[in-house]
Motif scaffolding. Structure first.
Motif, PDB file in Angstrom:
ATOM      1  N   ARG A   1      -1.432  -0.487  -5.617  1.00  0.00           N
ATOM      2  CA  ARG A   1      -2.691  -1.235  -5.647  1.00  0.00           C
ATOM      3  C   ARG A   1      -2.508  -2.727  -5.410  1.00  0.00           C
ATOM      4  N   ALA A   2      -1.272  -3.215  -5.433  1.00  0.00           N
ATOM      5  CA  ALA A   2      -1.033  -4.630  -5.184  1.00  0.00           C
ATOM      6  C   ALA A   2      -1.436  -5.024  -3.767  1.00  0.00           C
ATOM      7  N   LYS A   3      -1.535  -4.041  -2.864  1.00  0.00           N
ATOM      8  CA  LYS A   3      -1.894  -4.316  -1.472  1.00  0.00           C
ATOM      9  C   LYS A   3      -3.401  -4.285  -1.226  1.00  0.00           C
ATOM     10  N   LEU A   4      -4.198  -3.956  -2.247  1.00  0.00           N
ATOM     11  CA  LEU A   4      -5.639  -3.867  -2.063  1.00  0.00           C
ATOM     12  C   LEU A   4      -6.243  -5.221  -1.730  1.00  0.00           C
ATOM     13  N   ALA A   5      -7.297  -5.192  -0.918  1.00  0.00           N
ATOM     14  CA  ALA A   5      -7.984  -6.431  -0.569  1.00  0.00           C
ATOM     15  C   ALA A   5      -8.609  -7.082  -1.788  1.00  0.00           C
ATOM     16  N   THR A   6      -8.932  -6.275  -2.813  1.00  0.00           N
ATOM     17  CA  THR A   6      -9.581  -6.791  -4.018  1.00  0.00           C
ATOM     18  C   THR A   6      -8.603  -7.140  -5.123  1.00  0.00           C
ATOM     19  N   ALA A   7      -7.318  -7.067  -4.861  1.00  0.00           N
ATOM     20  CA  ALA A   7      -6.344  -7.242  -5.937  1.00  0.00           C
ATOM     21  C   ALA A   7      -6.391  -8.614  -6.563  1.00  0.00           C
ATOM     22  N   GLY A   8      -6.796  -9.627  -5.823  1.00  0.00           N
ATOM     23  CA  GLY A   8      -6.822 -10.981  -6.367  1.00  0.00           C
ATOM     24  C   GLY A   8      -8.161 -11.429  -6.879  1.00  0.00           C
ATOM     25  N   GLN A   9      -9.184 -10.559  -6.834  1.00  0.00           N
ATOM     26  CA  GLN A   9     -10.513 -10.973  -7.249  1.00  0.00           C
ATOM     27  C   GLN A   9     -10.609 -11.080  -8.758  1.00  0.00           C
ATOM     28  N   GLY A  10     -11.645 -11.747  -9.215  1.00  0.00           N
ATOM     29  CA  GLY A  10     -11.869 -11.776 -10.649  1.00  0.00           C
ATOM     30  C   GLY A  10     -12.337 -13.107 -11.184  1.00  0.00           C
TER      31      GLY A  10
END
Length: 298
Positions: free
Chosen positions: A8-17
Motif C-alpha cells: 500500500r505504500a505505492k498507493l496514490a493516496t498513501a500520503g493524504q491526510g
C-alpha cells in the motif's frame, strides 16, 4: 505511514491526510460471539452491522436455510469463506451452484440463496435497501448524512449486463499484491489469507480521507487501534481506542481516523476488508483487483 515493503505504500493516496475535521463519525465494534442475533429462525441466526453505505449480514445456518430478496435495488455480495459450505443462488431466472471458499455477486431484482450445508455465510448489502439497514443495532451512528463521506454513487454497470458472478478465493498469493480483491458496482471486498500474529514493530497506521473501512474477523482475533486527530476545539478530542475483537466480529473505522489492525492469535487469523463503493486507489493498482475486467472503473 506504511512500511516500505507494504504494497500500500505505492498507493496514490498513501500520503493524504491533511486537514482534520471536527466531525469524524463513530467507530463500531460488533462482537457477534457475545451478542444475541438480531434475527433468528429454526435454520439461521443473523447479525447485522452497518456503515454509512453498507450492511454486513453475518449468519449461522443449517442446510436448507433460504434467504430471498424481492426487487433488490442493486448488486449484493455473498461470501462463503468456509470450504465445506455450498449454496444454490437464483437471480432473475438464472440458477448457479456456488461452492465454498468463494465470493459471489448477485444482481438486482428477485434473488434467493439456498444454503446446502451447515456453517456460516456473509451477505453484504448496501444501505439502499432500507429493510436490511433497519436491522442494524448501530443505526444511531448514522442519523443523516456523514460529514466526511460523499453521497453513495454506484460504480458503472458491467459491460455484459447483470448476471450472477462467482469467483473462487483459491487465488495464489503474489508478491506486491495486497490480499485478494474483488469489486462490483456497490462493494469492494479484500479477503486476506490466513496469517499468524503480526510483528508489532511493523504495523501500518494510516487513514482514509473520505470513506469508511469495515474489517470482518472470521478467524482468530485482532487488536484494532484508532487515534483520533486533534482539532482546535480541545473539548472534541477523543481518547485512543485499543479494542480486542475475537471472531466473528466487525470493526467499522471512520474516515480521517488513524488506524491499524494487528492479527494476534498465535495460530490463524482471517480478516476481510469491505468498502462501499469500491476504492479508486486500489482499483488504480495494476493487477490488484482480480475481476477488474468484469467491472469498469468510473
Amino acid at each position: 505511514m506504511y512500511e516500505a515493503d507494504d504494497p500500500r505504500a505505492k498507493l496514490a493516496t498513501a500520503g493524504q491526510g491533511d486537514g482534520p475535521s471536527s466531525a469524524f463519525g463513530n467507530s463500531t465494534y460488533a462482537r457477534y460471539y457475545e451478542t444475541p442475533p438480531q434475527e433468528q429462525a429454526s435454520d439461521h441466526k443473523d447479525w447485522y452491522t452497518r456503515g454509512q453505505n453498507f450492511v454486513v449480514c453475518y449468519s449461522e445456518v443449517t442446510a436448507g436455510a433460504r434467504f430471498e430478496r424481492k426487487g433488490q435495488v442493486d448488486e449484493y455480495v455473498l461470501l462463503l469463506h468456509d470450504r465445506d459450505m455450498a449454496a444454490t443462488v437464483e437471480a432473475n431466472g438464472e440458477v448457479q451452484e456456488v461452492t465454498g471458499y468463494s465470493l459471489t455477486i448477485i444482481p438486482p431484482g428477485d434473488s434467493a440463496i439456498t444454503v446446502k450445508a451447515d456453517g456460516r455465510i456473509v451477505r453484504l448489502i448496501s444501505t439502499q435497501s432500507p429493510d436490511v439497514t433497519a436491522m442494524a443495532p448501530n443505526g444511531d451512528n448514522y442519523a443523516g448524512s456523514h460529514p466526511q463521506i460523499p453521497a453513495f454513487e454506484p460504480w458503472p454497470k458491467p459491460a455484459d449486463g447483470w448476471k450472477i458472478r462467482s469467483y473462487s478465493l483459491d487465488v495464489p498469493d503474489e508478491e506486491g499484491r495486497f490480499g485478494k480483491i474483488f469489486r462490483c458496482t456497490t462493494f469492494m471486498v479484500n479477503v486476506f489469507p490466513a496469517q499468524g500474529p503480526r510483528d508489532v514493530t511493523k504495523l501500518s497506521p494510516h487513514q482514509h480521507d473520505d470513506f469508511e473501512q469495515c474489517s470482518l474477523a472470521l478467524e482468530g482475533y485482532y487488536m484494532h487501534h484508532m487515534r483520533w486527530p486533534w482539532i482546535a476545539n480541545q473539548h472534541e478530542w477523543r481518547e485512543d481506542e485499543h479494542e480486542k475483537c475475537l471472531s466473528p466480529s466487525v470493526c467499522v473505522i471512520p474516515p480521517k481516523v488513524i488506524h491499524t489492525s494487528a492479527p494476534t492469535d498465535p495460530e490463524s487469523n482471517v480478516l476481510v476488508d469491505i468498502f462501499s463503493p469500491p476504492r479508486e486507489d486500489f482499483s488504480d493498482m495494476p493487477g490488484w483487483v482480480l475481476n477488474a475486467a468484469d467491472y469498469p472503473r468510473p
